[in-house]
Scaffold this motif. Structure first.
Motif, PDB file in Angstrom:
ATOM      1  N   VAL A  85       6.336   8.587  10.880  1.00 55.43           N
ATOM      2  CA  VAL A  85       5.308   7.916  11.667  1.00 55.43           C
ATOM      3  C   VAL A  85       4.843   6.672  10.916  1.00 55.43           C
ATOM      4  O   VAL A  85       5.120   6.504   9.733  1.00 55.43           O
ATOM      5  N   ILE A  86       4.102   5.799  11.627  1.00 54.92           N
ATOM      6  CA  ILE A  86       3.570   4.586  10.991  1.00 54.92           C
ATOM      7  C   ILE A  86       2.047   4.594  10.989  1.00 54.92           C
ATOM      8  O   ILE A  86       1.414   3.564  10.802  1.00 54.92           O
ATOM      9  N   CYS A  87       1.460   5.757  11.212  1.00 55.09           N
ATOM     10  CA  CYS A  87      -0.005   5.874  11.214  1.00 55.09           C
ATOM     11  C   CYS A  87      -0.428   6.838  10.132  1.00 55.09           C
ATOM     12  O   CYS A  87       0.002   7.994  10.114  1.00 55.09           O
ATOM     13  N   ASN A  88      -1.253   6.379   9.209  1.00 54.60           N
ATOM     14  CA  ASN A  88      -1.693   7.162   8.063  1.00 54.60           C
ATOM     15  C   ASN A  88      -3.109   7.669   8.332  1.00 54.60           C
ATOM     16  O   ASN A  88      -4.095   7.107   7.851  1.00 54.60           O
ATOM     17  N   ILE A 132      -1.080   1.337   7.186  1.00 53.25           N
ATOM     18  CA  ILE A 132      -0.437   0.967   5.928  1.00 53.25           C
ATOM     19  C   ILE A 132       0.137   2.226   5.289  1.00 53.25           C
ATOM     20  O   ILE A 132      -0.518   3.269   5.247  1.00 53.25           O
ATOM     21  N   GLU A 133       1.338   2.131   4.782  1.00 51.31           N
ATOM     22  CA  GLU A 133       1.995   3.299   4.197  1.00 51.31           C
ATOM     23  C   GLU A 133       1.199   3.868   3.027  1.00 51.31           C
ATOM     24  O   GLU A 133       1.042   5.079   2.889  1.00 51.31           O
ATOM     25  N   VAL A 134       0.664   2.975   2.177  1.00 46.66           N
ATOM     26  CA  VAL A 134      -0.175   3.398   1.048  1.00 46.66           C
ATOM     27  C   VAL A 134      -1.495   2.630   1.168  1.00 46.66           C
ATOM     28  O   VAL A 134      -1.615   1.507   0.662  1.00 46.66           O
ATOM     29  N   PRO A 135      -2.506   3.194   1.845  1.00 45.05           N
ATOM     30  CA  PRO A 135      -3.733   2.441   2.128  1.00 45.05           C
ATOM     31  C   PRO A 135      -4.427   1.861   0.904  1.00 45.05           C
ATOM     32  O   PRO A 135      -5.055   0.805   1.001  1.00 45.05           O
ATOM     33  N   VAL A 136      -4.316   2.519  -0.247  1.00 46.78           N
ATOM     34  CA  VAL A 136      -4.997   1.995  -1.427  1.00 46.78           C
ATOM     35  C   VAL A 136      -4.460   0.612  -1.802  1.00 46.78           C
ATOM     36  O   VAL A 136      -5.201  -0.236  -2.316  1.00 46.78           O
ATOM     37  N   LYS A 137      -3.194   0.341  -1.496  1.00 50.64           N
ATOM     38  CA  LYS A 137      -2.638  -0.980  -1.776  1.00 50.64           C
ATOM     39  C   LYS A 137      -3.310  -2.040  -0.916  1.00 50.64           C
ATOM     40  O   LYS A 137      -3.511  -3.178  -1.358  1.00 50.64           O
TER      41      LYS A 137
END
Length: 227
Positions: free
Chosen positions: A168-171, A124-129
């Motif tokens: 990238v698409i991995c956070n 997820i781009e912003v994991p907190v979301k």
């Protein structure tokens, strides 16, 4: 002007492309590999009969195992191809599979008793979301079982090209970072355990404090409770 990078669209495209490879390995991972301890661990916190959202369900094999343990399950994945595989190979009359975004889930608030989310927050781009949306769809007191890749996990290489300035698409995040993020977003920590690579002698690390165990983990699995 070049195309603007769209994380969501790129993640969907890449996971569609990986669907066949993932499906060929998922049964082994859940039955004998890195995910074999997860459902037994979840069962310690969530009684059979509970309604569970399996977020980032992939080809649905984990959802199937939850169903076999007596849970009512809805699987969600960003990849259309993953969802199609899940619907084909599983028990469509007893399991529901939906294509969806973990940051904007198509469910009413306070619906589920539990959530299983294994190796999906990293994508997820912003994991907190993602954590906030998981909290929204859980009932008060509901359980979240979430797995995060540890420092020794090779799949973390998906985020490595960022060091060259590539999109990238991995956070990549560390297990302790997820625990801290959960604390700051209103979750109670209930428990956790590590998954380790072959070659790690677990007897040798039993005496280590949790943070050092996390440092050599392939994955760390947490259970949090919605306050």
């Amino acid at each position: 002007m070049g195309n603007t990078f769209n994380w969501h669209r790129e993640a969907e495209k890449q996971w569609d492309g990986r669907a066949g490879f993932w499906s060929s390995r998922s049964e082994y991972m859940w039955a004998e590999g890195s995910r074999k301890s997860i459902i037994p661990f979840l069962k310690e916190y969530l009684p059979a009969g509970s309604e569970v959202a399996d977020l980032g369900c992939g080809d649905g094999f984990g959802s199937q195992l939850l169903h076999q343990e007596g849970y009512r399950v809805c699987g969600v994945d960003l990849s259309k191809d993953m969802i199609e595989i899940a619907k084909e190979r599983m028990e469509p009359a007893k399991l529901e599979f939906i294509q969806g975004d973990i940051t904007a889930l198509p469910f009413e608030a306070d619906r589920f008793d539990g959530i299983m989310a294994i190796n999906c927050l990293e994508w997820i781009e912003v994991p907190v979301k993602g954590l906030e949306e998981m909290k929204r769809i859980l009932k008060p007191g509901g359980k979240l079982c979430v797995g995060i890749l540890g420092p020794t996990a090779k799949p973390r290489m998906n985020s490595y090209p960022r060091l060259y300035g590539e999109e990238v698409i991995c956070n990549t995040m560390m297990p302790w970072e997820l625990k801290q993020l959960a604390k700051e977003t209103g979750w109670n920590h209930e428990g956790g355990h590590g998954v380790f690579k072959e070659g790690v002698n677990e007897k040798q690390i039993q005496s280590l404090p949790e943070e050092l165990k996390k440092a050599v983990s392939f994955m760390w699995v947490y259970v949090f409770t919605k306050k």
